[in-house]
Design a protein around this motif. Structure first.
Motif, short mmCIF file in Angstrom:
data_model
loop_
_atom_site.label_atom_id
_atom_site.label_comp_id
_atom_site.label_asym_id
_atom_site.label_seq_id
_atom_site.Cartn_x
_atom_site.Cartn_y
_atom_site.Cartn_z
N LEU A 17 71.33 22.10 -32.29
CA LEU A 17 71.54 22.92 -31.11
C LEU A 17 73.01 22.89 -30.70
CD1 LEU A 17 68.40 21.84 -29.06
CD2 LEU A 17 68.68 23.91 -30.45
N ALA A 18 73.55 24.04 -30.30
CA ALA A 18 74.97 24.11 -29.97
C ALA A 18 75.24 24.84 -28.66
CB ALA A 18 75.75 24.79 -31.11
N ALA A 19 74.67 26.01 -28.45
CA ALA A 19 74.95 26.83 -27.27
C ALA A 19 73.84 26.61 -26.24
CB ALA A 19 75.04 28.30 -27.66
N PRO A 20 74.05 25.74 -25.25
CA PRO A 20 72.92 25.31 -24.42
C PRO A 20 72.43 26.32 -23.40
CG PRO A 20 74.94 24.28 -23.65
CD PRO A 20 75.29 25.02 -24.92
N PHE A 21 73.30 27.18 -22.88
CA PHE A 21 72.89 27.95 -21.69
C PHE A 21 71.86 29.04 -21.96
CE2 PHE A 21 76.89 25.94 -20.37
CZ PHE A 21 76.37 25.19 -19.33
N PRO A 22 71.94 29.79 -23.06
CA PRO A 22 70.83 30.71 -23.33
C PRO A 22 69.50 29.97 -23.49
CG PRO A 22 72.73 31.28 -24.67
CD PRO A 22 73.03 29.96 -24.03
N LEU A 23 69.55 28.81 -24.14
CA LEU A 23 68.33 28.02 -24.33
C LEU A 23 67.79 27.49 -23.01
CD1 LEU A 23 66.23 26.63 -26.08
CD2 LEU A 23 67.90 24.80 -26.52
N LEU A 24 68.66 26.96 -22.17
CA LEU A 24 68.23 26.44 -20.87
C LEU A 24 67.66 27.55 -20.00
CD1 LEU A 24 71.19 24.01 -20.12
CD2 LEU A 24 68.86 23.35 -20.76
N ALA A 25 68.28 28.73 -20.06
CA ALA A 25 67.77 29.85 -19.27
C ALA A 25 66.38 30.26 -19.76
CB ALA A 25 68.74 31.03 -19.36
N ALA A 26 66.18 30.28 -21.08
CA ALA A 26 64.87 30.63 -21.62
C ALA A 26 63.83 29.58 -21.25
CB ALA A 26 64.96 30.79 -23.14
N MET A 27 64.21 28.31 -21.31
CA MET A 27 63.30 27.24 -20.88
C MET A 27 62.94 27.42 -19.40
SD MET A 27 64.95 23.79 -22.50
CE MET A 27 64.65 23.25 -24.18
N ASP A 83 78.04 30.62 -16.75
CA ASP A 83 76.84 30.41 -17.56
C ASP A 83 75.87 29.45 -16.89
OD1 ASP A 83 77.46 32.13 -19.60
OD2 ASP A 83 78.15 30.58 -20.99
N ALA A 84 76.41 28.33 -16.40
CA ALA A 84 75.58 27.32 -15.76
C ALA A 84 74.95 27.86 -14.49
CB ALA A 84 76.41 26.07 -15.45
N GLY A 85 75.72 28.63 -13.71
CA GLY A 85 75.18 29.20 -12.49
C GLY A 85 74.02 30.14 -12.78
N ALA A 86 74.16 30.98 -13.81
CA ALA A 86 73.09 31.91 -14.16
C ALA A 86 71.84 31.16 -14.62
CB ALA A 86 73.57 32.87 -15.25
N ALA A 87 72.02 30.17 -15.51
CA ALA A 87 70.87 29.43 -16.01
C ALA A 87 70.18 28.65 -14.89
CB ALA A 87 71.30 28.48 -17.12
N ASP A 88 70.97 28.12 -13.96
CA ASP A 88 70.38 27.36 -12.85
C ASP A 88 69.58 28.26 -11.92
OD1 ASP A 88 70.07 24.78 -11.56
OD2 ASP A 88 71.32 25.58 -9.96
N LEU A 89 70.08 29.44 -11.66
CA LEU A 89 69.36 30.37 -10.78
C LEU A 89 68.07 30.86 -11.45
CD1 LEU A 89 72.40 32.37 -9.41
CD2 LEU A 89 70.96 30.79 -8.12
N ILE A 90 68.12 31.10 -12.76
CA ILE A 90 66.91 31.51 -13.47
C ILE A 90 65.85 30.42 -13.39
CG2 ILE A 90 65.97 31.96 -15.79
CD1 ILE A 90 68.62 33.48 -16.35
N SER A 91 66.27 29.16 -13.45
CA SER A 91 65.31 28.04 -13.43
C SER A 91 64.89 27.65 -12.01
CB SER A 91 65.92 26.82 -14.12
OG SER A 91 66.92 26.22 -13.31
N GLY A 92 65.49 28.26 -11.01
CA GLY A 92 65.18 27.87 -9.64
C GLY A 92 65.80 26.56 -9.22
N GLY A 93 66.99 26.26 -9.75
CA GLY A 93 67.72 25.05 -9.35
C GLY A 93 67.25 23.79 -10.03
#
Length: 339
Positions: A56-66, A93-103
């Motif tokens: 695994l290398a690019a974490p933010f697309p993966l974290l957003a999908a999770m 990137d982190a802000g977008a993934a965090d908002l998708i996950s609800g913090g």
């Protein structure tokens, strides 16, 4: 009580013996395992980040999908090598993934470790400033990232913008409120754990650290955590920090477990990082639950931490990794007071 999550390196290899034969397999199975771990009652799904490697290398697309597929479980990294990062783009990137996950993001950062290629960060367009080491550069990038996450404007707006601006200086968007307090630093030494405390970051201590005293790994790790907490108190932060440790732990519940991991007791190992830093690598644990409980009860590093990350063999597939997590949650954690 401890939070218990898994940590995946996301290995993949085009081999008939691997359950993850492609990068797509590794990514999609990571999402599936996060869903399965949440259903089992685990607290966290964390991924490692390695560049120029079949991992695994690019974490933010993966974290957003999770985040889009789960509801409760924490989602994080352990760790992102900050030598490779543009701190402002990373904040977006982190802000977008965090908002998708609800913090629910819990981002582990580090100054970096030996990589697959020589000075790989140079290929990403980064180089240390005059008088800096690459480690200094990684810490500098981290400090900029932390500052941006405060959410204060700093960029002068265009007087003729394409879209209307809010008043004042501008910041990268989207901004995720509270993410600054969910940043961790992956530390391998007492000195960098103290630095992380001073900067107001949570602490991630892995299965490797600088061999600073010659004592067993778990004892050195416990001392590192206590030094971190003392530095945190001295810094006067107004919240309680979190501390995680990582371990390879396998309850031997059936013949499959024994064939994979029933090799007998493991011991700490000594090695060298960058051919100059003597490091101690913590042992793994594999035994029947009763024996495993006794061995883990004596691990001082785990005792000092509030969060335990279980390193899982992702190439054995989602079902087997879920089996390992469930075995620990049901057969080991309650007896140790972790549940």
């Amino acid at each position: 009580m401890k939070k218990i999550g898994f940590l995946s390196f996301g290995h993949w290899a085009p081999s008939p013996h691997s359950g993850t034969r492609s990068a797509g397999d590794a990514l999609l199975q990571s999402i599936d395992l996060a869903v399965a771990a949440e259903e089992l009652g685990a607290d966290g799904a964390y991924v490692r980040v390695h560049h120029f490697a079949r991992q695994l290398a690019a974490p933010f697309p993966l974290l957003a999908a999770m985040g889009a597929k789960t509801k409760r479980i924490e989602l994080g990294t352990a760790v992102i090598d900050m030598r490779y990062e543009n701190p402002l783009y990373m904040a977006e990137d982190a802000g977008a993934a965090d908002l998708i996950s609800g913090g629910r993001l819990q981002l582990g950062l580090s100054r970096g470790s030996p990589e697959q290629v020589i000075d790989g960060w140079r290929y990403f367009g980064y180089a240390p400033a005059e008088g800096e080491t690459d480690a200094d550069m990684g810490r500098r990038h981290a400090e900029v990232f932390l500052d941006v996450l405060r959410g204060e404007g700093f960029a002068r707006p265009n007087p003729r913008p394409m879209f209307p601006n809010p008043p004042g200086l501008l910041r990268p968007e989207p901004h995720a409120e509270g993410l600054r307090e969910r940043i961790w630093w992956g530390s391998s030494s007492n000195a960098t754990s103290i630095w992380a405390a001073q900067k107001g970051m949570n602490l991630q201590s892995s299965t490797l650290k600088d061999d600073e005293t010659g004592e067993p790994f778990h004892i050195q790790q416990a001392k590192q955590i206590r030094a971190y907490r003392e530095a945190w108190a001295e810094a006067g932060h107004d919240r309680t920090p979190r501390v995680s440790v990582s371990r390879s732990i396998f309850p031997l519940l059936d013949d499959r477990d024994r064939s994979y991991f029933g090799r007998g007791k493991e011991e700490d190992q000594i090695g060298f990082i960058d051919e100059k830093t003597r490091a101690i690598f913590g042992r793994g644990y594999a035994a029947e639950p009763e024996r495993l409980i006794e061995e883990l009860r004596a691990d001082e590093g785990i005792a000092e931490a509030d969060t335990l990350l279980l390193t899982i063999p992702n190439q054995l597939g989602v079902d087997y990794c879920a089996h390992v997590i469930e075995g620990i949650l049901k057969n080991v954690a309650p007896a140790l007071g972790w549940r």
